[in-house]
Motif scaffolding. Sequence first.
Motif, PDB file in Angstrom:
ATOM      1  N   GLY A  37       0.935  -1.381  -0.092  1.00 27.77           N
ATOM      2  CA  GLY A  37      -0.164  -0.098   0.051  1.00 27.77           C
ATOM      3  C   GLY A  37       0.964   0.924   0.152  1.00 27.77           C
ATOM      4  O   GLY A  37       0.612   1.885  -1.487  1.00 27.77           O
ATOM      5  N   PRO A  38       1.847   1.712   0.934  1.00 29.55           N
ATOM      6  CA  PRO A  38       2.573   2.762   1.063  1.00 29.55           C
ATOM      7  C   PRO A  38       3.829   2.854  -0.606  1.00 29.55           C
ATOM      8  O   PRO A  38       3.544   3.961  -0.639  1.00 29.55           O
ATOM      9  CB  PRO A  38       3.485   2.079   1.649  1.00 29.55           C
ATOM     10  CG  PRO A  38       2.754   1.849   2.956  1.00 29.55           C
ATOM     11  CD  PRO A  38       2.262   0.752   2.105  1.00 29.55           C
ATOM     12  N   VAL A  39       3.796   1.990  -1.178  1.00 31.73           N
ATOM     13  CA  VAL A  39       4.060   1.722  -2.622  1.00 31.73           C
ATOM     14  C   VAL A  39       3.838   2.272  -2.937  1.00 31.73           C
ATOM     15  O   VAL A  39       4.290   3.346  -4.234  1.00 31.73           O
ATOM     16  CB  VAL A  39       5.442   0.570  -2.627  1.00 31.73           C
ATOM     17  CG1 VAL A  39       5.856   0.549  -4.134  1.00 31.73           C
ATOM     18  CG2 VAL A  39       6.337   0.098  -1.723  1.00 31.73           C
ATOM     19  N   VAL A  44       1.660   7.261  -6.348  1.00 33.02           N
ATOM     20  CA  VAL A  44       0.203   7.595  -6.834  1.00 33.02           C
ATOM     21  C   VAL A  44       0.053   9.917  -6.526  1.00 33.02           C
ATOM     22  O   VAL A  44      -0.216  10.331  -6.891  1.00 33.02           O
ATOM     23  CB  VAL A  44      -1.049   7.266  -6.185  1.00 33.02           C
ATOM     24  CG1 VAL A  44      -2.274   8.201  -6.417  1.00 33.02           C
ATOM     25  CG2 VAL A  44      -1.660   5.449  -6.443  1.00 33.02           C
ATOM     26  N   VAL A  45       0.775   9.337  -5.288  1.00 35.60           N
ATOM     27  CA  VAL A  45       0.776  10.579  -3.857  1.00 35.60           C
ATOM     28  C   VAL A  45       2.027  11.763  -5.594  1.00 35.60           C
ATOM     29  O   VAL A  45       1.798  12.415  -5.807  1.00 35.60           O
ATOM     30  CB  VAL A  45       1.030  11.000  -3.549  1.00 35.60           C
ATOM     31  CG1 VAL A  45       1.336  12.716  -2.559  1.00 35.60           C
ATOM     32  CG2 VAL A  45      -0.325  10.190  -1.993  1.00 35.60           C
ATOM     33  N   ALA A  46       3.176  10.978  -5.305  1.00 42.58           N
ATOM     34  CA  ALA A  46       3.616  11.998  -6.887  1.00 42.58           C
ATOM     35  C   ALA A  46       3.602  12.354  -8.052  1.00 42.58           C
ATOM     36  O   ALA A  46       4.622  13.130  -8.514  1.00 42.58           O
ATOM     37  CB  ALA A  46       5.431  10.794  -6.404  1.00 42.58           C
ATOM     38  N   HIS A  47       2.672  11.197  -8.879  1.00 42.08           N
ATOM     39  CA  HIS A  47       2.348  11.798  -9.687  1.00 42.08           C
ATOM     40  C   HIS A  47       1.415  11.626 -10.717  1.00 42.08           C
ATOM     41  O   HIS A  47       0.747  11.873 -11.363  1.00 42.08           O
ATOM     42  CB  HIS A  47       3.093  10.085 -10.950  1.00 42.08           C
ATOM     43  CG  HIS A  47       4.154   9.967 -10.991  1.00 42.08           C
ATOM     44  ND1 HIS A  47       5.517  10.917 -11.205  1.00 42.08           N
ATOM     45  CD2 HIS A  47       4.909   8.960 -10.644  1.00 42.08           C
ATOM     46  CE1 HIS A  47       6.681  10.274 -10.912  1.00 42.08           C
ATOM     47  NE2 HIS A  47       6.560   9.198 -10.156  1.00 42.08           N
ATOM     48  N   TRP A  52      -6.685   8.847  -5.912  1.00 40.83           N
ATOM     49  CA  TRP A  52      -6.993   8.151  -6.708  1.00 40.83           C
ATOM     50  C   TRP A  52      -6.724   7.260  -5.420  1.00 40.83           C
ATOM     51  O   TRP A  52      -7.180   5.362  -5.948  1.00 40.83           O
ATOM     52  CB  TRP A  52      -5.747   7.340  -7.570  1.00 40.83           C
ATOM     53  CG  TRP A  52      -6.339   8.308  -9.297  1.00 40.83           C
ATOM     54  CD1 TRP A  52      -5.683   9.992  -9.487  1.00 40.83           C
ATOM     55  CD2 TRP A  52      -7.221   8.018  -9.514  1.00 40.83           C
ATOM     56  NE1 TRP A  52      -7.009  10.036 -10.433  1.00 40.83           N
ATOM     57  CE2 TRP A  52      -7.115   8.758 -10.907  1.00 40.83           C
ATOM     58  CE3 TRP A  52      -8.314   6.720  -9.802  1.00 40.83           C
ATOM     59  CZ2 TRP A  52      -8.165   8.146 -11.814  1.00 40.83           C
ATOM     60  CZ3 TRP A  52      -8.881   5.812 -11.283  1.00 40.83           C
ATOM     61  CH2 TRP A  52      -9.146   7.962 -11.931  1.00 40.83           C
ATOM     62  N   LEU A  53      -6.017   6.853  -4.243  1.00 40.36           N
ATOM     63  CA  LEU A  53      -5.985   6.037  -3.336  1.00 40.36           C
ATOM     64  C   LEU A  53      -7.440   5.743  -2.368  1.00 40.36           C
ATOM     65  O   LEU A  53      -7.648   4.489  -2.383  1.00 40.36           O
ATOM     66  CB  LEU A  53      -5.266   6.656  -2.172  1.00 40.36           C
ATOM     67  CG  LEU A  53      -3.713   7.282  -2.404  1.00 40.36           C
ATOM     68  CD1 LEU A  53      -2.848   7.822  -1.291  1.00 40.36           C
ATOM     69  CD2 LEU A  53      -2.635   6.041  -2.516  1.00 40.36           C
ATOM     70  N   SER A 187      11.253   6.126  -1.481  1.00 43.24           N
ATOM     71  CA  SER A 187      11.548   5.030  -1.287  1.00 43.24           C
ATOM     72  C   SER A 187      10.895   4.245  -0.270  1.00 43.24           C
ATOM     73  O   SER A 187      10.618   3.279   0.626  1.00 43.24           O
ATOM     74  CB  SER A 187      11.404   6.573   0.740  1.00 43.24           C
ATOM     75  OG  SER A 187       9.869   7.114   0.370  1.00 43.24           O
ATOM     76  N   GLY A 188       9.375   4.663  -1.289  1.00 43.76           N
ATOM     77  CA  GLY A 188       8.262   3.313  -0.845  1.00 43.76           C
ATOM     78  C   GLY A 188       8.791   2.285  -1.586  1.00 43.76           C
ATOM     79  O   GLY A 188       8.374   1.323  -0.961  1.00 43.76           O
ATOM     80  N   VAL A 189       8.991   2.223  -2.920  1.00 41.10           N
ATOM     81  CA  VAL A 189      10.022   0.777  -3.724  1.00 41.10           C
ATOM     82  C   VAL A 189      10.823   0.139  -2.182  1.00 41.10           C
ATOM     83  O   VAL A 189      11.060  -0.893  -2.845  1.00 41.10           O
ATOM     84  CB  VAL A 189      10.703   1.564  -5.471  1.00 41.10           C
ATOM     85  CG1 VAL A 189      11.638   0.332  -5.741  1.00 41.10           C
ATOM     86  CG2 VAL A 189       9.380   1.640  -5.983  1.00 41.10           C
ATOM     87  N   LEU A 190      11.787   1.100  -1.409  1.00 42.08           N
ATOM     88  CA  LEU A 190      12.730   0.467  -0.550  1.00 42.08           C
ATOM     89  C   LEU A 190      12.389  -0.653  -0.181  1.00 42.08           C
ATOM     90  O   LEU A 190      13.004  -1.132   0.676  1.00 42.08           O
ATOM     91  CB  LEU A 190      14.013   1.351  -0.395  1.00 42.08           C
ATOM     92  CG  LEU A 190      14.555   1.953  -1.698  1.00 42.08           C
ATOM     93  CD1 LEU A 190      15.496   2.743  -0.849  1.00 42.08           C
ATOM     94  CD2 LEU A 190      15.861   0.597  -2.012  1.00 42.08           C
ATOM     95  N   LEU A 191      11.039  -0.873   0.910  1.00 37.86           N
ATOM     96  CA  LEU A 191      10.206  -1.437   1.174  1.00 37.86           C
ATOM     97  C   LEU A 191      10.267  -2.533   0.806  1.00 37.86           C
ATOM     98  O   LEU A 191       9.328  -3.324   1.406  1.00 37.86           O
ATOM     99  CB  LEU A 191       8.092  -0.594   1.489  1.00 37.86           C
ATOM    100  CG  LEU A 191       8.679   0.598   2.685  1.00 37.86           C
ATOM    101  CD1 LEU A 191       7.252   0.471   2.959  1.00 37.86           C
ATOM    102  CD2 LEU A 191       8.443  -0.606   4.656  1.00 37.86           C
TER     103      LEU A 191
END
Length: 365
Positions: A37-39, A44-47, A52-53, A187-191
Amino acid sequence: GLMPFSQPTIGELVPPLERVRYQGYFALVFMTASIGGPVVGGFVVAHASWRWLFLANLPLAAIAAWRLCRLPAGERHPRAGTDYFGLVLFALAASSTLFWLTSGGQRFAWLSPTSAALLGVAAASIAGLCLHERRTPTPFLPMDLFAERAMRQSVLLVASFAATLFAMIFFLPIYLQLGHGVGAAVSGVLLLPVTSGQITASLVAARLARRVEDPQRIPEFGMSLAAMALLLLALLPPHIGWVVALGFATGLGLGCVMAINQVVVQTIAGRKRLGAATAMNSLARSTGGASGAALFGALIFAQIPGADSQSLLGQASTTGVEAIVHAFHNGFLIAALVAALGAYTARRMPRMKLWERTPADRSDE
C-alpha cells in the motif's frame, strides 16, 4: 471489522491440518497489502492525485464481495444472548486506547490533561469490561480465554510482531528520505525487500509447519531473526545496501509468525470461542501496531530538536543528517528489543498438538 471475521472463516471451513496453509495465504496477502500500500501510495501521490488512493479500493472491495458470496455456507452456531453492554465497553476501551497511543505527542502532549483524560477513560473501560464479562452468562469477550497461558502468550507475541512491523512500515520510508536523501516514491519502493522477505517466509513457513514435529518453533526463529536484523540495522554504518539486505532479513523473520500463531489461537479456542479468540488477536495486532508506531515516533521526535510528525520531513534542511540518522538508529535498536521480546514470548509458549496427521496426510507430504 473484516479482520476478525476472516480468521474464524478459515477455522470454520478448513480442516485443522490445512489451516496453516490457508493462514499462510492470509498472512501473505495481509503483509503484501500492508507494505505494498505505501509503495503504491508513494507513486500515486507523486504522479497523480491522492484521491486515487480511495477510488482504487472500490474495485478491490467489489472483487472481495463477489468471492465471499461464492463461499459455502457453514454450520450454524447455536443462538446466544447478545452482550450489548459488553460491546459498548469494548468499543470504548479499544477506541480510547488506540486514539491515546496514536495521538500522544502529536495532537496533544503525553503529560497533558487531554492525555490523562483519555488514559483514564481507557483504563476505566477496560476494568469495567473485565468485571462485566466475568459476571454475564453470555459474554461478548470470554475472559476465561485469558486463563489459558498459551492465549496470553499468543496475544503478547502478536502485539510484539505488530509493533515491529508497523514501526518499519511507518518510519523506514521517512528514514530513507531524511537519512539517505531519496524521494517519496523511491523510499516506498525500498520497502519491497521487506515485503518480499515476508512473502517468502510466509509460504515457506506454511509448508514447513506441516512437516516438522514442533511448528511452534517457527515464530520463535522468525522473531529472533527479525531482532538480529534490526540490531544490525541500528549498529552498522548507514548505507542503502545494508537497509535493503537487513530489511529483507527482517521481512523473513516477521513472515514466520502470523500463520502458525493463528492456528495456535484456533486450537486453543475451539469452534465455540473461535470468533472471540481471533478478535482478541486482531485487537492485539491493532494495539501493538499503534504502540510500536507511538514508541518509535516518540523516541525519534525526542532526539530531533523541534521535530514532530507534521514537520519531520522538513527537518533535514535545518538539522544535521547525522543527528537524524543517529535518532533513527536508536529507534531501530528499540524495535530490535521489541522483536526480541516477541522471540522470548514465542519460546515460552506452551507446546500443543495443533492437528492430527493421517497416513494419507503423510503420503501427500
